[in-house]
Design a protein around this motif. Structure first.
Motif, PDB file in Angstrom:
ATOM      1  N   LEU A   1      23.471   8.085  16.998  1.00  0.00           N
ATOM      2  CA  LEU A   1      22.424   7.706  16.056  1.00  0.00           C
ATOM      3  C   LEU A   1      21.886   9.006  15.467  1.00  0.00           C
ATOM      4  N   PRO A   2      22.463   9.459  14.363  1.00  0.00           N
ATOM      5  CA  PRO A   2      22.067  10.768  13.837  1.00  0.00           C
ATOM      6  C   PRO A   2      20.870  10.655  12.891  1.00  0.00           C
ATOM      7  N   ASP A   3      19.763  11.230  13.291  1.00  0.00           N
ATOM      8  CA  ASP A   3      18.619  11.398  12.405  1.00  0.00           C
ATOM      9  C   ASP A   3      18.085  10.076  11.867  1.00  0.00           C
ATOM     10  N   GLN A   4      17.686   9.193  12.794  1.00  0.00           N
ATOM     11  CA  GLN A   4      16.943   8.009  12.348  1.00  0.00           C
ATOM     12  C   GLN A   4      15.599   8.481  11.788  1.00  0.00           C
ATOM     13  N   ALA A   5      15.341   8.155  10.534  1.00  0.00           N
ATOM     14  CA  ALA A   5      14.159   8.670   9.839  1.00  0.00           C
ATOM     15  C   ALA A   5      13.188   7.525   9.563  1.00  0.00           C
ATOM     16  N   TYR A   6      11.912   7.784   9.846  1.00  0.00           N
ATOM     17  CA  TYR A   6      10.887   6.754   9.697  1.00  0.00           C
ATOM     18  C   TYR A   6       9.635   7.399   9.108  1.00  0.00           C
ATOM     19  N   PHE A   7       9.040   6.746   8.133  1.00  0.00           N
ATOM     20  CA  PHE A   7       7.743   7.215   7.656  1.00  0.00           C
ATOM     21  C   PHE A   7       6.935   6.017   7.173  1.00  0.00           C
ATOM     22  N   SER A   8       5.637   6.197   7.072  1.00  0.00           N
ATOM     23  CA  SER A   8       4.754   5.119   6.631  1.00  0.00           C
ATOM     24  C   SER A   8       3.747   5.653   5.637  1.00  0.00           C
ATOM     25  N   HIS A   9       3.267   4.771   4.816  1.00  0.00           N
ATOM     26  CA  HIS A   9       2.112   5.097   3.987  1.00  0.00           C
ATOM     27  C   HIS A   9       1.239   3.849   3.926  1.00  0.00           C
ATOM     28  N   GLN A  10      -0.047   4.031   3.762  1.00  0.00           N
ATOM     29  CA  GLN A  10      -0.972   2.917   3.833  1.00  0.00           C
ATOM     30  C   GLN A  10      -2.039   3.033   2.756  1.00  0.00           C
ATOM     31  N   TYR A  11      -2.584   1.900   2.450  1.00  0.00           N
ATOM     32  CA  TYR A  11      -3.731   1.906   1.542  1.00  0.00           C
ATOM     33  C   TYR A  11      -4.791   0.944   2.061  1.00  0.00           C
ATOM     34  N   GLY A  12      -6.032   1.288   1.799  1.00  0.00           N
ATOM     35  CA  GLY A  12      -7.120   0.390   2.093  1.00  0.00           C
ATOM     36  C   GLY A  12      -7.287  -0.614   0.969  1.00  0.00           C
ATOM     37  N   PHE A  13      -7.887  -1.743   1.293  1.00  0.00           N
ATOM     38  CA  PHE A  13      -8.085  -2.772   0.269  1.00  0.00           C
ATOM     39  C   PHE A  13      -9.431  -3.458   0.466  1.00  0.00           C
ATOM     40  N   GLN A  14      -9.836  -4.135  -0.566  1.00  0.00           N
ATOM     41  CA  GLN A  14     -11.083  -4.905  -0.528  1.00  0.00           C
ATOM     42  C   GLN A  14     -10.757  -6.318  -0.977  1.00  0.00           C
ATOM     43  N   ILE A  15     -11.258  -7.309  -0.247  1.00  0.00           N
ATOM     44  CA  ILE A  15     -10.970  -8.706  -0.553  1.00  0.00           C
ATOM     45  C   ILE A  15     -12.125  -9.289  -1.361  1.00  0.00           C
ATOM     46  N   ASP A  16     -11.786  -9.878  -2.484  1.00  0.00           N
ATOM     47  CA  ASP A  16     -12.789 -10.553  -3.311  1.00  0.00           C
ATOM     48  C   ASP A  16     -13.194 -11.857  -2.637  1.00  0.00           C
ATOM     49  N   SER A  17     -14.470 -12.003  -2.360  1.00  0.00           N
ATOM     50  CA  SER A  17     -14.954 -13.178  -1.626  1.00  0.00           C
ATOM     51  C   SER A  17     -14.750 -14.466  -2.401  1.00  0.00           C
ATOM     52  N   GLN A  18     -14.636 -14.389  -3.721  1.00  0.00           N
ATOM     53  CA  GLN A  18     -14.480 -15.587  -4.532  1.00  0.00           C
ATOM     54  C   GLN A  18     -13.009 -15.989  -4.677  1.00  0.00           C
ATOM     55  N   THR A  19     -12.180 -15.006  -4.999  1.00  0.00           N
ATOM     56  CA  THR A  19     -10.763 -15.312  -5.273  1.00  0.00           C
ATOM     57  C   THR A  19      -9.846 -15.080  -4.086  1.00  0.00           C
ATOM     58  N   GLY A  20     -10.283 -14.252  -3.125  1.00  0.00           N
ATOM     59  CA  GLY A  20      -9.441 -13.906  -1.987  1.00  0.00           C
ATOM     60  C   GLY A  20      -8.388 -12.871  -2.305  1.00  0.00           C
ATOM     61  N   LEU A  21      -8.414 -12.320  -3.526  1.00  0.00           N
ATOM     62  CA  LEU A  21      -7.425 -11.325  -3.917  1.00  0.00           C
ATOM     63  C   LEU A  21      -7.778  -9.963  -3.340  1.00  0.00           C
ATOM     64  N   MET A  22      -6.739  -9.149  -3.039  1.00  0.00           N
ATOM     65  CA  MET A  22      -6.940  -7.815  -2.501  1.00  0.00           C
ATOM     66  C   MET A  22      -6.887  -6.793  -3.632  1.00  0.00           C
ATOM     67  N   THR A  23      -7.791  -5.847  -3.590  1.00  0.00           N
ATOM     68  CA  THR A  23      -7.812  -4.742  -4.534  1.00  0.00           C
ATOM     69  C   THR A  23      -7.529  -3.450  -3.793  1.00  0.00           C
ATOM     70  N   LYS A  24      -6.479  -2.699  -4.236  1.00  0.00           N
ATOM     71  CA  LYS A  24      -6.111  -1.460  -3.568  1.00  0.00           C
ATOM     72  C   LYS A  24      -7.187  -0.392  -3.796  1.00  0.00           C
ATOM     73  N   GLN A  25      -7.563   0.283  -2.718  1.00  0.00           N
ATOM     74  CA  GLN A  25      -8.587   1.317  -2.803  1.00  0.00           C
ATOM     75  C   GLN A  25      -7.992   2.718  -2.731  1.00  0.00           C
ATOM     76  N   SER A  26      -6.922   2.911  -1.968  1.00  0.00           N
ATOM     77  CA  SER A  26      -6.312   4.231  -1.819  1.00  0.00           C
ATOM     78  C   SER A  26      -4.876   4.066  -1.342  1.00  0.00           C
ATOM     79  N   ASP A  27      -4.105   5.157  -1.458  1.00  0.00           N
ATOM     80  CA  ASP A  27      -2.707   5.136  -1.018  1.00  0.00           C
ATOM     81  C   ASP A  27      -2.397   6.499  -0.423  1.00  0.00           C
ATOM     82  N   ASP A  28      -1.762   6.523   0.760  1.00  0.00           N
ATOM     83  CA  ASP A  28      -1.621   7.792   1.465  1.00  0.00           C
ATOM     84  C   ASP A  28      -0.352   7.801   2.305  1.00  0.00           C
ATOM     85  N   ILE A  29       0.475   8.856   2.157  1.00  0.00           N
ATOM     86  CA  ILE A  29       1.626   9.073   3.033  1.00  0.00           C
ATOM     87  C   ILE A  29       1.134   9.417   4.430  1.00  0.00           C
ATOM     88  N   GLN A  30       1.745   8.782   5.435  1.00  0.00           N
ATOM     89  CA  GLN A  30       1.330   8.997   6.814  1.00  0.00           C
ATOM     90  C   GLN A  30       2.428   9.713   7.606  1.00  0.00           C
TER      91      GLN A  30
END
Length: 927
Positions: free
Chosen positions: A465-494
């Motif tokens: 198994l040569p060089d199994q590579a893994y990475f993640s990135h994440q963003y925070g979100f805010q949920i609209d109480s009326q529509t339930g839709l998520m709004t992205k707040q940030s995006d970041d390589i982890q």
């Protein structure tokens, strides 16, 4: 008047013609016949019957008969042909009294090589498979090459699911990989090639992944449900013997090519990456364990993805064989198969917390949406060369090479609602596994009924198994109480992780057997003695690195592109020392004595004793302070066996078998350290783990009424001492470690039934197995005490992992030699079973019952050329994992909103995977 008279004449002529037709029909007859092998008496299905005085051809059907209708009384001349048999010509007289029947026998077309006789008939046909089952010393199920060719199965692993009592574990891409025989999981199964044990490329265990082997290089597949003293004893569940194609007596050329598609890529993209963007060796392998890895040692090419539109699957195979030289004493066979298949998976999965809530109510970190894009490149080459020295001596050289390269991209979207975070994870994996086996064999017929056979074997299994590579990135979100839709707040390589694993298993083996045939008390007696010597060496390498992004190192944070992120290597650039860097040596010395005695004219007794001495030594790279960082283990097993076979009639047997067998622990089970799993740390148990033994009893009734027909009904019982299961032990205040332990005695019993029956061109093949096993192991229970939430160990009784109460196969067949058309519809049912044993009480992961439907066909186009097709998983059956916990209980305790997947309040669905349907269409040329 003339018009009326003319009309009268026409009507009269029509009536006369009809009466003449009825009279001629009344005087015609039907000829029914059967064509048999002169040596064995077996019907020759597919033989061609030609009447010299008639224009049409007729074919022997699946039930072994042929029918010629509307034949007038008289004398006719039949010409009967069948591949590898001498043409037979026979005169037959048809009488008006009837019935008119004929029996034709064909002699095998053998080559008389001085005093050497080489048969042209192999074991590829269904009738030869039935012969093997009927005459075998052990209880065996056989799948012929002809059955494999028509089936929709491209690998040996998928062929195995058609055998009675066998279920298959699948990998994340939906490919079958490991068999479970009669509820006994893969650690209890032995795999052979041409009767020779082969090593495993698995990175932790002894068992062999059967998806390595293309099915078309096989002559037939044998699954032994009982053992004789002459068979190696580490097979409590059963022995799988892959019998490769043998050198023929005449020229054989067989080629095929097919292309296909998996329709899961209609709804999700196939993501690919450049495999050249990976390092074959870890920094520690290249520069030594004390080398401090730098960021430049970790290229990022394999983490850049592109989309491949409509990836096309492809398979190709070629087999060539013949005999040559003076008197054709040399024979050779080369069979190769190449497969390049693309598969995808769409999965929904609840990731559990390391510890459940009070009273073991399940608790989950997040919901994951997983998509897999997988490419499997499979190559198999089987070659054999034999030399018939004379009528009593033969020498053969077998070579087998199989290689499987898996390239996989896994994308995960985690939704952590409580923390308002979405986490994207991408993982690129390239894994290459191979097995190379070379066997030199000799058979010698000595004087006075004494025979000698021997084998010298070199085998090498590799995994990298040569060089199994893994990475993640994440963003925070805010949920609209009326529509339930998520709004992205940030995006970041982890964080980024890189992993290198490699292991090799090298075997040197020697087999020798001597057989003496004679008489005892005026009854036939066969005495057999033999020995096996094997030296095994396993090397294992494991290197893992983690890298963290440096905030603000290049422009403004956050990083949104893996190529822009600036990393630093954690742990001072060193790969953590762990127990997966080790060398394991094993020396086996085995000897046996076996007798076979004809007690009565119809009763045969076979028994004896096998002794196996095991010597093991392992050495790890762990520090001196770690207990058992190296060690030596020795033990001896005496394995008795006794079997009775009673021939009720020529085609009916009763069998009763007892045998003792063993299972040695996996390599990783004996290493005093391990790696961090998805939830728990895993470690071996060298100081407190025994190997497993079992006493086994089988009883079976066998009936072989026709060339390919069979009825098998049997029962079995296994009493298993010191079964090995993983359990959790506390390794800290709140953490646990999984280790293998022995758990007293387990039992396993069941009933099997197999029926295959043909009615002219139609056939039915079915089997059903009921299995019930029980084992008691210690499980963690989470509860509240005066110190807060804590755990205790309670015993829990459950089935063995992988055991299904109900397993069944049903195939409907249509084979018409006249039309050159074969059709098969095959269904597989696998009942509920434990897919993953949890260390917590009542939280085992159960795989829900599955039913898979497949279709395949082959149609001859012109002479020697045919069209074939295969469709897998027509019903798009998902793989679903469940907890035997009430979803309603979860809601009441957690106070949570309803979760995805949940459709039944009486259970909790943890995971559901879809693989969709695969299509393959191709051409086959056969000389």
């Amino acid at each position: 008047m003339p018009l009326t008279f003319t009309l009268f004449l026409k009507r009269t002529a029509g009536i006369v013609s009809f009466l003449l037709f009825l009279m001629s029909t009344a005087f015609t007859q039907t000829l029914k016949g059967r064509v048999n092998d002169a040596a064995t008496g077996d019907p020759l299905v597919g033989a061609t019957v030609k009447v010299a005085e008639m224009p049409s051809k007729h074919f022997v059907q699946l039930d072994g008969t042929f029918t010629i209708k509307n034949i007038k009384p008289g004398t006719y001349h039949l010409e009967v042909k069948y591949l590898s048999y001498k043409t037979a010509k026979q005169e037959v007289t048809i009488t008006s009294a009837g019935p008119n029947t004929v029996s034709v026998v064909l002699d095998p077309d053998v080559s008389e090589l001085s005093t050497v006789t080489i048969s042209a008939a192999g074991y590829s046909s269904d009738r030869k498979a039935r012969d093997l089952e009927k005459n075998a010393e052990a209880l065996v199920n056989v799948v012929s090459a002809k059955t494999i060719q028509l089936s929709s199965d491209l690998t040996v692993a998928n062929v195995m699911q058609r055998v009675s009592g066998v279920t298959i574990e699948k990998n994340s891409a939906g490919e079958g990989r490991y068999p479970i025989i009669r509820g006994m999981e893969k650690r209890y199964i032995n795999t052979l090639v041409n009767g020779i044990k082969i090593p495993s490329p698995d990175n932790k265990n002894r068992y062999v992944p059967l998806d390595l082997f293309p099915s078309e290089i096989l002559d037939h597949l044998e699954v032994s449900k009982s053992l004789t003293p002459s068979m190696e004893g580490d097979a409590i569940g059963g022995t799988i013997n892959l019998v490769m194609k043998d050198a023929p007596s005449h020229l054989v050329i067989d080629g095929n090519f097919a292309a296909g598609y998996n329709n899961i890529f209609d709804s999700q993209p196939y993501k690919q990456f450049s495999t050249s963007g990976s390092s074959k060796y870890a920094p520690a392998e290249l520069n030594g364990n004390n080398y401090a890895a730098q960021v430049g040692d970790f290229p990022r090419g394999s983490l850049n993805y592109t989309t491949k539109n409509t990836p096309v699957n492809m398979t190709a195979g070629l087999t060539i064989g013949n005999r040559f030289g003076k008197d054709k004493k040399f024979g050779f066979m080369v069979s190769g198969s190449y497969q390049n298949n693309y598969r995808g998976t769409s999965s929904t999965f609840f990731l559990p917390n390391a510890q459940p809530s009070v009273n073991n109510v399940p608790s989950f970190q997040e919901l994951q949406q997983r998509q897999y894009s997988a490419q499997s490149q499979r190559l198999g080459i089987n070659a054999k060369l034999d030399y018939q020295i004379n009528s009593k001596n033969k020498i053969s050289l077998y070579n087998l090479y199989v290689n499987l390269k898996d390239v996989q991209e896994r994308n995960i979207v985690d939704t952590i609602v409580l923390n308002s975070i979405v986490n994207y994870q991408d993982r690129s994996t390239v894994q290459q596994q191979s097995i190379n086996n070379s066997t030199l064999q000799g058979t010698h017929d000595l004087n006075n009924g004494l025979k000698l056979d021997w084998s010298l074997v070199y085998s090498l299994a590799n995994n990298r198994l040569p060089d199994q590579a893994y990475f993640s990135h994440q963003y925070g979100f805010q949920i609209d109480s009326q529509t339930g839709l998520m709004t992205k707040q940030s995006d970041d390589i982890q964080k980024m992780n890189r992993l290198w694993m490699a292991n090799s298993d090298k075997d040197y083996s020697a087999y020798v057997n001597m057989t003496q045939q004679g008489m005892l008390l005026d009854r036939k007696m066969e005495l057999k003695v033999g020995a096996v010597f094997r030296d095994k060496k396993r090397d294992n390498i494991y290197n893992e690195y983690s890298l963290s992004p440096v905030p603000g190192a290049k422009g403004a944070q956050p990083y949104t592109n893996i190529n822009d992120a600036i990393y630093t290597v954690d742990n001072n650039g060193l790969s953590p020392v762990n127990g997966n860097n080790y060398t394991f040596k094993e020396h086996l010395t085995e000897a046996y004595v076996q007798f076979k005695w004809e007690l009565l004219n119809k009763l045969e007794m076979l028994g004896g004793l096998r002794a196996e001495q095991t010597h093991q030594h392992y050495d790890t790279q762990l520090t001196e302070s770690k207990p058992y960082r190296y060690g030596t283990i020795d033990y001896v097993d005496l394995l008795p066996s006794l079997q009775f076979k009673y021939a009720l009639t020529e085609n009916q047997n009763l069998r009763l078998a007892y045998y003792k067998a063993l299972t040695r622990p996996s390599f990783i089970d004996l290493i005093p350290d391990g790696v961090q799993g998805e939830v728990f740390k895993e470690e071996g148990n060298p100081s407190g783990l025994n190997h497993t033994t079992a006493n086994n009893v089988d009883f079976r009734y066998e009936f072989f009424p026709g060339s390919s027909d069979e009825i098998l009904i049997g029962t079995f019982y296994k009493n298993i001492k010191d079964p090995i299961e993983y359990t959790a032990i506390k390794s800290g205040v709140t953490s646990q470690t999984l280790i293998p332990q022995n758990f007293g005695t387990a039992t396993n019993f069941g009933v099997e039934a197999v029926i295959t029956k043909y009615f002219g061109p139609f056939g039915i093949s079915a089997n059903y197995t009921f299995t019930r096993s029980r084992i008691t192991t210690d499980k963690l229970v989470s509860y509240l005490s005066d110190k807060g939430q804590t755990t205790r160990l309670d015993p829990e009784t459950r089935p063995l992992q992988g055991q299904s109460d109900h397993v069944g196969n049903l195939s409907l067949l249509y084979k018409n030699p006249k039309l050159g058309l074969d059709i098969q519809i095959a269904g597989v049912y696998t009942g509920e079973r434990i897919a993953l044993v949890s260390p917590y009480y009542g939280l085992d992961y159960w795989q829900a019952p599955t039913t898979q439907l497949d279709f395949s066909f082959e149609k001859s186009l012109i002479k020697k050329l045919s069209l074939y097709g295969k469709i897998n998983n027509i019903t798009n059956t998902p793989m679903q994992l469940e907890l035997h916990k009430s979803y309603a209980e979860y809601l009441a305790f957690q106070g949570s909103k309803p979760l995805n997947l949940q459709t039944d309040p009486n259970k909790f669905i943890v995971q559901k995977d879809y693989f969709k349907t695969s299509f393959l269409l191709g051409l086959r040329y056969k000389l």
